[in-house]
Design an enzyme around this catalytic site. Structure first.
Site, PDB file in Angstrom:
ATOM      1  N   LYS A  81     -67.032  28.841  24.442  1.00 26.77           N
ATOM      2  CA  LYS A  81     -67.574  28.840  22.938  1.00 26.77           C
ATOM      3  C   LYS A  81     -66.459  29.923  22.482  1.00 26.77           C
ATOM      4  O   LYS A  81     -66.098  30.900  22.822  1.00 26.77           O
ATOM      5  CB  LYS A  81     -68.791  29.295  22.705  1.00 26.77           C
ATOM      6  CG  LYS A  81     -69.298  29.364  21.243  1.00 26.77           C
ATOM      7  CD  LYS A  81     -70.638  29.696  21.256  1.00 26.77           C
ATOM      8  CE  LYS A  81     -71.265  29.667  19.548  1.00 26.77           C
ATOM      9  NZ  LYS A  81     -72.667  29.852  19.595  1.00 26.77           N
ATOM     10  N   SER A 156     -75.707  26.854  17.188  1.00 24.22           N
ATOM     11  CA  SER A 156     -74.292  26.692  16.928  1.00 24.22           C
ATOM     12  C   SER A 156     -72.947  26.419  17.766  1.00 24.22           C
ATOM     13  O   SER A 156     -71.948  26.430  17.713  1.00 24.22           O
ATOM     14  CB  SER A 156     -73.866  28.161  16.255  1.00 24.22           C
ATOM     15  OG  SER A 156     -74.052  29.265  17.333  1.00 24.22           O
ATOM     16  N   SER A 180     -79.037  28.875  19.504  1.00 27.49           N
ATOM     17  CA  SER A 180     -77.676  28.076  19.700  1.00 27.49           C
ATOM     18  C   SER A 180     -77.221  27.597  20.842  1.00 27.49           C
ATOM     19  O   SER A 180     -76.434  26.943  20.827  1.00 27.49           O
ATOM     20  CB  SER A 180     -76.585  29.212  19.048  1.00 27.49           C
ATOM     21  OG  SER A 180     -76.834  28.903  17.619  1.00 27.49           O
TER      22      SER A 180
END
Ligand code: GLN
Length: 491
Positions: A81, A156, A180
Site C-alpha cells: 500500500k 482504503s 481498510s
C-alpha cells in the site's frame, strides 16, 4: 504462466524448492500480467521492476547453491500500500501533497520482508491518507473491483485487495484504521487480517489516526495471511506502541484446535440494512463451523450503535494532528504561484495555498472536523466524551470475552457497491465500516474471510478475537478453508 491465478505463498515456495519454476520466472510472469491487466483494474500507482528481479535472482542463487533454509516468503511477489515506505520508491499515500516524494528509508515491515527475500512488485492505490471506503478518494486514479469493474474494490486499501484478487500479486500489505484491510478484502473476495493494536510496527507508515492504525496482510488464503503476519509482527524499538508478541497459544492442527473455541454471535451486528445475501451467507458459515464442532452462542455488545460516531470524532482529531506536518514547507512542496494574500504573511499564504491544493475534499473535511472537535470549548463535549464511549465499547468486548473466545459477524453490511454510488454522500460511505470500526476502537485482532461457494459478488465474514489471539482467528479460518479444499489426489 497459466498457473499464476492459483499461486499461494505455500504453493510458490514448494514450486521453487522442487524447481518447477524459478523466482525470476515467476516475477517476470507477474509483471507481464500486470502490464496486461492493470490498465483495467488500476491497482498499482508505481512499479518496482528492476529491484524486484534482482531480489528474485538472489533467491534463485540461494536455491541453486542449495543454501538452506529458504524462507517461506523468498521469491514471493508482494504489493505494498502506498502509505508504507519502501526506500527509494514513491510513497504518495494517494495524495497530490506527496506526488513527488520518494521514501528515504524503509518501514520496519518492509525491512522484515526484505530479510525474508519477499519480492516487492510495487505500490498500490489507496484513498488519500487512507480516508475512504472505495479508493475513489485517491488523487490519482480509481481502482476497479476485479469481480465487476463497474464496482468499487472497497477502501482504503483497495489497490492491495484488487491486486491480490486479480492475481497482480500473491500477497499484499494494507493498513486498517477503521476497516481498510477487512472491508476491501470482503469486497474483492480475499483474506484480510487486521492484527492486534501493537502487534505490528508502524514505523515508516504514513500515520492517519495513531491510536487506531495497524498494518496487516491481504492474501488469497488464511494460511498465507498467517505466513505474512508471522514475518511482520513483533516489537520494534522505533515504534513505542509495538509489543513483544506472545508465544502462539494454540499451535498444531487447526481442525482439532477449533473444537475448543467458543464463538459468540453479537446480535447488534445483525441489523436493519444488512443485505439479505450477506446475512444468508453468514448463516451458512455458521452451519459450516457447527459441522466442525465449533460451539456458538448469542452475545450482546450493547454500545455497538455508538461506535461509528465515536470513531468519527476520535479519528478526525488524530488526523488533524498527524496531517499538520504536511504544510507544504517541511514535508511536501507543490509549486503554486499565488500572490501573497491580503493580511497574511508570505509564509501563511504558502501554508494556506499548499494545503488547499495539496489535499482533496475528504481530507480537508476531516481536518476541519478534527480541528473543530479539539478546539477550546468543544474538546470536552466531543473528544473527551468520545474517549469515554470508546472505553465503554472496549468494556463490552472484555465482558463477552469472559464467555466466548471469538466473535463472528459480517465484515460489511453490503456487497461491493457501484463506482460513484456513494461518492457524494459521505454518511452513506461511512456506514460501510459499521462492523469493522469497533475492533479498531478496542485494539482487537480481526480477520475478513471470503464466504466459500458463493455465486456472484464476494461476501466476507469477520472473526474478532481477544488481544494477541490471532491464533484463534487463523485456526478457525484455516479449518473453514479446509472444508472447501480440493481433495488431494493420491498417485
Ligand atoms: N473507511 C474508514 C475511513 O474512511 C476506514 C479507513 C481506514 O481504515 N484507513 O475512515
Amino acid at each position: 504462466m497459466e498457473f499464476l491465478h492459483d499461486l499461494t505463498i505455500k504453493k510458490l515456495h514448494l514450486g521453487l524448492l522442487t524447481k518447477k519454476f524459478t523466482a525470476v520466472e515467476v516475477t517476470q510472469a507477474f509483471f507481464r500480467h500486470i502490464k496486461n491487466r492493470d490498465g483495467e483494474i488500476g491497482a498499482y500507482l508505481s512499479l518496482n521492476e528492476e529491484q524486484a528481479i534482482r531480489t528474485a535472482e538472489e533467491t534463485d542463487i540461494q536455491i541453486a547453491k542449495n543454501d538452506a533454509p529458504i524462507a517461506l516468503l523468498a521469491g514471493v511477489p508482494i504489493a505494498i500500500k502506498d502509505n508504507i515506505l519502501v526506500e527509494k520508491l514513491p510513497a504518495t499515500a494517494g495524495s497530490k501533497m506527496l506526488e513527488s516524494y520518494r521514501a528515504s528509508y524503509s518501514a520496519t515491515v518492509i525491512k522484515k520482508i526484505d530479510e525474508a527475500k519477499g519480492v516487492i512488485l510495487g505500490k498500490t492505490n489507496m484513498d488519500e491518507f487512507a480516508m475512504g471506503s472505495s479508493t475513489e478518494n485517491s488523487a490519482f486514479q480509481k481502482t476497479k473491483n476485479p469481480h465487476d469493474t463497474q464496482r468499487v474494490p472497497g477502501g482504503s486499501s483497495g489497490g492491495s485487495a484488487a491486486a491480490v484478487s486479480a492475481t497482480l500479486a500473491v500477497a499484499a500489505l494494507g493498513s486498517d484504521t477503521g476497516g481498510s484491510i477487512r472491508q476491501p478484502a470482503a469486497f474483492c473476495g480475499v483474506v484480510g487480517l487486521k492484527p492486534t493494536y501493537g502487534a505490528v510496527s508502524r514505523h515508516g507508515v504514513i500515520a492517519m489516526a495513531s491510536s487506531l492504525d495497524q498494518i496487516g496482510p491481504l492474501t488469497k488464503t488464511v494460511e498465507d495471511a498467517k505466513i505474512l503476519f508471522d514475518v511482520i509482527k513483533g516489537k520494534d524499538t522505533y515504534d513505542a506502541t509495538s509489543t513483544q508478541y506472545p508465544n502462539n497459544k494454540n499451535p498444531g492442527n487447526a481442525t482439532e484446535a477449533v473444537k475448543k473455541i467458543r464463538v459468540g454471535i453479537p446480535k447488534e451486528y445483525f441489523i436493519e440494512g444488512l443485505e439479505n445475501a450477506v446475512s444468508d451467507a453468514v448463516q451458512k458459515v455458521i452451519r459450516d463451523f457447527k459441522g466442525l464442532q465449533v460451539s456458538f452462542e448469542e452475545v450482546s455488545l450493547p454500545h455497538t450503535p455508538h461506535a461509528l460516531s465515536c470513531y468519527y470524532i476520535i479519528m478526525p482529531a488524530e488526523v488533524s494532528a498527524n496531517l499538520a506536518r504536511f504544510d507544504g514547507i517541511r514535508y511536501a512542496r507543490l509549486s503554486t504561484n499565488e500572490p501573497i494574500r491580503a493580511g497574511k504573511s508570505a509564509l501563511e499564504t504558502a501554508y494556506l495555498s499548499q494545503r488547499a491544493c495539496g489535499f482533496g475534499a475528504e481530507t480537508q473535511r476531516r481536518i476541519l472536523l478534527g480541528t473543530f472537535v479539539l478546539s477550546s470549548g468543544y474538546h470536552d463535549a466531543y473528544y473527551g466524551k468520545a474517549q469515554k464511549v470508546r472505553a465503554l465499547i472496549t468494556r463490552d468486548f472484555k465482558e463477552v470475552f469472559k464467555k466466548v473466545d471469538v466473535l463472528l459477524a459480517p465484515t460489511t453490511p453490503t456487497r461491493a457497491f457501484a463506482v460513484g454510488e456513494k461518492s457524494n454522500d459521505p454518511l452513506a460511505m461511512y456506514l460501510s465500516d459499521i462492523f469493522t470500526i469497533p475492533a479498531n476502537l478496542a485494539g482487537l485482532p480481526a480477520i475478513s474471510i471470503p464466504v466459500k461457494a458463493e455465486e456472484g459478488l464476494p461476501i466476507g465474514f469477520q472473526l474478532i478475537g481477544k488481544h494477541f489471539h490471532e491464533d484463534d482467528l487463523l485456526n478457525l479460518g484455516m479449518a473453514y478453508e479446509s472444508l472447501y479444499a480440493p481433495t488431494v489426489q493420491k498417485d
